[in-house]
Design a protein around this motif. Structure first.
Motif, PDB file in Angstrom:
ATOM      1  N   ASP A   1     -10.460 -49.144  41.831  1.00 54.96           N
ATOM      2  CA  ASP A   1     -10.794 -50.566  41.888  1.00 54.96           C
ATOM      3  C   ASP A   1     -11.819 -50.942  40.824  1.00 54.96           C
ATOM      4  O   ASP A   1     -11.692 -51.965  40.152  1.00 54.96           O
ATOM      5  CB  ASP A   1     -11.319 -50.947  43.273  1.00 54.96           C
ATOM      6  CG  ASP A   1     -10.235 -50.889  44.341  1.00 54.96           C
ATOM      7  OD1 ASP A   1      -9.032 -50.930  43.982  1.00 54.96           O
ATOM      8  OD2 ASP A   1     -10.593 -50.812  45.532  1.00 54.96           O
ATOM      9  N   ARG A   2     -12.841 -50.104  40.642  1.00 56.02           N
ATOM     10  CA  ARG A   2     -13.860 -50.357  39.627  1.00 56.02           C
ATOM     11  C   ARG A   2     -13.248 -50.349  38.230  1.00 56.02           C
ATOM     12  O   ARG A   2     -13.557 -51.192  37.392  1.00 56.02           O
ATOM     13  CB  ARG A   2     -14.967 -49.307  39.741  1.00 56.02           C
ATOM     14  CG  ARG A   2     -16.183 -49.599  38.925  1.00 56.02           C
ATOM     15  CD  ARG A   2     -17.312 -48.582  39.119  1.00 56.02           C
ATOM     16  NE  ARG A   2     -17.570 -48.276  40.510  1.00 56.02           N
ATOM     17  CZ  ARG A   2     -17.356 -47.080  41.082  1.00 56.02           C
ATOM     18  NH1 ARG A   2     -16.900 -46.081  40.364  1.00 56.02           N
ATOM     19  NH2 ARG A   2     -17.619 -46.881  42.346  1.00 56.02           N
TER      20      ARG A   2
ATOM     21  N   ARG B   1      -6.653 -39.841  30.239  1.00 52.59           N
ATOM     22  CA  ARG B   1      -7.693 -38.961  30.797  1.00 52.59           C
ATOM     23  C   ARG B   1      -8.397 -38.184  29.702  1.00 52.59           C
ATOM     24  O   ARG B   1      -9.612 -38.038  29.725  1.00 52.59           O
ATOM     25  CB  ARG B   1      -7.081 -37.957  31.781  1.00 52.59           C
ATOM     26  CG  ARG B   1      -6.937 -38.481  33.162  1.00 52.59           C
ATOM     27  CD  ARG B   1      -6.533 -37.400  34.113  1.00 52.59           C
ATOM     28  NE  ARG B   1      -7.631 -36.448  34.309  1.00 52.59           N
ATOM     29  CZ  ARG B   1      -7.479 -35.204  34.696  1.00 52.59           C
ATOM     30  NH1 ARG B   1      -6.283 -34.729  34.928  1.00 52.59           N
ATOM     31  NH2 ARG B   1      -8.510 -34.424  34.870  1.00 52.59           N
ATOM     32  N   SER B   2      -7.646 -37.698  28.735  1.00 52.55           N
ATOM     33  CA  SER B   2      -8.257 -36.891  27.676  1.00 52.55           C
ATOM     34  C   SER B   2      -9.165 -37.723  26.775  1.00 52.55           C
ATOM     35  O   SER B   2     -10.094 -37.187  26.172  1.00 52.55           O
ATOM     36  CB  SER B   2      -7.184 -36.193  26.842  1.00 52.55           C
ATOM     37  OG  SER B   2      -6.446 -37.127  26.098  1.00 52.55           O
ATOM     38  N   THR B   3      -8.925 -39.028  26.695  1.00 55.90           N
ATOM     39  CA  THR B   3      -9.771 -39.909  25.882  1.00 55.90           C
ATOM     40  C   THR B   3     -10.735 -40.714  26.748  1.00 55.90           C
ATOM     41  O   THR B   3     -11.367 -41.642  26.251  1.00 55.90           O
ATOM     42  CB  THR B   3      -8.910 -40.876  25.053  1.00 55.90           C
ATOM     43  OG1 THR B   3      -8.095 -41.658  25.918  1.00 55.90           O
ATOM     44  CG2 THR B   3      -8.043 -40.119  24.061  1.00 55.90           C
ATOM     45  N   GLN B   4     -10.829 -40.376  28.021  1.00 57.21           N
ATOM     46  CA  GLN B   4     -11.737 -41.004  28.990  1.00 57.21           C
ATOM     47  C   GLN B   4     -11.485 -42.498  29.143  1.00 57.21           C
ATOM     48  O   GLN B   4     -12.403 -43.275  29.328  1.00 57.21           O
ATOM     49  CB  GLN B   4     -13.186 -40.737  28.619  1.00 57.21           C
ATOM     50  CG  GLN B   4     -13.517 -39.273  28.650  1.00 57.21           C
ATOM     51  CD  GLN B   4     -14.942 -38.972  28.250  1.00 57.21           C
ATOM     52  OE1 GLN B   4     -15.648 -39.835  27.762  1.00 57.21           O
ATOM     53  NE2 GLN B   4     -15.352 -37.745  28.469  1.00 57.21           N
ATOM     54  N   ARG B   5     -10.223 -42.903  29.082  1.00 57.94           N
ATOM     55  CA  ARG B   5      -9.850 -44.307  29.306  1.00 57.94           C
ATOM     56  C   ARG B   5      -9.289 -44.515  30.707  1.00 57.94           C
ATOM     57  O   ARG B   5      -9.079 -45.646  31.110  1.00 57.94           O
ATOM     58  CB  ARG B   5      -8.816 -44.736  28.271  1.00 57.94           C
ATOM     59  CG  ARG B   5      -9.394 -44.800  26.870  1.00 57.94           C
ATOM     60  CD  ARG B   5      -8.368 -45.104  25.817  1.00 57.94           C
ATOM     61  NE  ARG B   5      -7.507 -46.218  26.162  1.00 57.94           N
ATOM     62  CZ  ARG B   5      -6.328 -46.451  25.614  1.00 57.94           C
ATOM     63  NH1 ARG B   5      -5.873 -45.642  24.694  1.00 57.94           N
ATOM     64  NH2 ARG B   5      -5.611 -47.481  25.964  1.00 57.94           N
ATOM     65  N   ALA B   6      -9.028 -43.450  31.426  1.00 51.94           N
ATOM     66  CA  ALA B   6      -8.487 -43.521  32.786  1.00 51.94           C
ATOM     67  C   ALA B   6      -9.638 -43.527  33.787  1.00 51.94           C
ATOM     68  O   ALA B   6     -10.766 -43.164  33.455  1.00 51.94           O
ATOM     69  CB  ALA B   6      -7.578 -42.325  33.050  1.00 51.94           C
ATOM     70  N   PRO B   7      -9.362 -43.931  35.034  1.00 51.19           N
ATOM     71  CA  PRO B   7     -10.416 -43.864  36.049  1.00 51.19           C
ATOM     72  C   PRO B   7     -10.811 -42.414  36.320  1.00 51.19           C
ATOM     73  O   PRO B   7     -10.066 -41.479  36.017  1.00 51.19           O
ATOM     74  CB  PRO B   7      -9.775 -44.500  37.286  1.00 51.19           C
ATOM     75  CG  PRO B   7      -8.322 -44.455  37.050  1.00 51.19           C
ATOM     76  CD  PRO B   7      -8.115 -44.463  35.580  1.00 51.19           C
ATOM     77  N   ARG B   8     -11.987 -42.244  36.883  1.00 52.18           N
ATOM     78  CA  ARG B   8     -12.501 -40.907  37.196  1.00 52.18           C
ATOM     79  C   ARG B   8     -11.551 -40.192  38.154  1.00 52.18           C
ATOM     80  O   ARG B   8     -11.136 -40.762  39.161  1.00 52.18           O
ATOM     81  CB  ARG B   8     -13.875 -41.051  37.830  1.00 52.18           C
ATOM     82  CG  ARG B   8     -14.565 -39.755  38.023  1.00 52.18           C
ATOM     83  CD  ARG B   8     -16.014 -39.982  38.426  1.00 52.18           C
ATOM     84  NE  ARG B   8     -16.449 -38.832  39.177  1.00 52.18           N
ATOM     85  CZ  ARG B   8     -16.901 -38.852  40.413  1.00 52.18           C
ATOM     86  NH1 ARG B   8     -17.022 -39.980  41.039  1.00 52.18           N
ATOM     87  NH2 ARG B   8     -17.252 -37.754  41.018  1.00 52.18           N
ATOM     88  N   CYS B   9     -11.215 -38.963  37.846  1.00 53.05           N
ATOM     89  CA  CYS B   9     -10.254 -38.189  38.625  1.00 53.05           C
ATOM     90  C   CYS B   9     -10.925 -36.990  39.282  1.00 53.05           C
ATOM     91  O   CYS B   9     -11.920 -36.471  38.788  1.00 53.05           O
ATOM     92  CB  CYS B   9      -9.123 -37.695  37.740  1.00 53.05           C
ATOM     93  SG  CYS B   9      -8.233 -39.008  36.917  1.00 53.05           S
ATOM     94  N   ILE B  10     -10.316 -36.557  40.367  1.00 55.88           N
ATOM     95  CA  ILE B  10     -10.752 -35.354  41.069  1.00 55.88           C
ATOM     96  C   ILE B  10      -9.607 -34.361  41.000  1.00 55.88           C
ATOM     97  O   ILE B  10      -8.474 -34.687  41.359  1.00 55.88           O
ATOM     98  CB  ILE B  10     -11.070 -35.668  42.547  1.00 55.88           C
ATOM     99  CG1 ILE B  10     -12.170 -36.712  42.636  1.00 55.88           C
ATOM    100  CG2 ILE B  10     -11.443 -34.408  43.287  1.00 55.88           C
ATOM    101  CD1 ILE B  10     -12.322 -37.285  44.025  1.00 55.88           C
TER     102      ILE B  10
ATOM    103  N   LEU C   1     -10.082 -50.967  37.448  1.00 63.54           N
ATOM    104  CA  LEU C   1      -9.228 -52.137  37.282  1.00 63.54           C
ATOM    105  C   LEU C   1     -10.049 -53.398  37.013  1.00 63.54           C
ATOM    106  O   LEU C   1      -9.678 -54.223  36.193  1.00 63.54           O
ATOM    107  CB  LEU C   1      -8.343 -52.338  38.518  1.00 63.54           C
ATOM    108  CG  LEU C   1      -7.212 -51.321  38.675  1.00 63.54           C
ATOM    109  CD1 LEU C   1      -6.544 -51.506  40.030  1.00 63.54           C
ATOM    110  CD2 LEU C   1      -6.193 -51.459  37.555  1.00 63.54           C
ATOM    111  N   CYS C   2     -11.173 -53.545  37.716  1.00 65.75           N
ATOM    112  CA  CYS C   2     -12.053 -54.705  37.490  1.00 65.75           C
ATOM    113  C   CYS C   2     -12.609 -54.680  36.067  1.00 65.75           C
ATOM    114  O   CYS C   2     -12.751 -55.731  35.445  1.00 65.75           O
ATOM    115  CB  CYS C   2     -13.191 -54.713  38.501  1.00 65.75           C
ATOM    116  SG  CYS C   2     -12.683 -55.214  40.145  1.00 65.75           S
ATOM    117  N   GLY C   3     -12.899 -53.503  35.565  1.00 62.24           N
ATOM    118  CA  GLY C   3     -13.397 -53.387  34.200  1.00 62.24           C
ATOM    119  C   GLY C   3     -12.375 -53.803  33.161  1.00 62.24           C
ATOM    120  O   GLY C   3     -12.723 -54.259  32.075  1.00 62.24           O
ATOM    121  N   LEU C   4     -11.108 -53.673  33.466  1.00 65.88           N
ATOM    122  CA  LEU C   4     -10.052 -54.068  32.534  1.00 65.88           C
ATOM    123  C   LEU C   4      -9.919 -55.582  32.448  1.00 65.88           C
ATOM    124  O   LEU C   4      -9.471 -56.120  31.436  1.00 65.88           O
ATOM    125  CB  LEU C   4      -8.711 -53.463  32.955  1.00 65.88           C
ATOM    126  CG  LEU C   4      -8.587 -51.957  32.838  1.00 65.88           C
ATOM    127  CD1 LEU C   4      -7.231 -51.511  33.355  1.00 65.88           C
ATOM    128  CD2 LEU C   4      -8.806 -51.485  31.421  1.00 65.88           C
TER     129      LEU C   4
END
Length: 42
Positions: free
Chosen positions: A34-35, A10-19, A37-40
């Motif tokens: 899902d988006r 999350r701190s390096t913006q590699r995780a999905p968008r979080c709330i 995971l598809c990008g990976l």
């Protein structure tokens, strides 16, 4: 995945968008997950 790995991503913006909820909990929308995971796969 360990919690520390997720927060590092999350701190390096590699995780999905979080709330972040008012109580401090973190959630991820299914569509964002899902988006991400598809990008990976590409």
């Amino acid at each position: 995945m360990s919690r520390s790995t997720f927060y590092d991503w999350r701190s390096t913006q590699r995780a999905p968008r979080c709330i972040k909820l008012p109580n401090g909990a973190v959630r991820i929308r299914r569509s964002d997950l899902d988006r991400w995971l598809c990008g990976l796969e590409e």
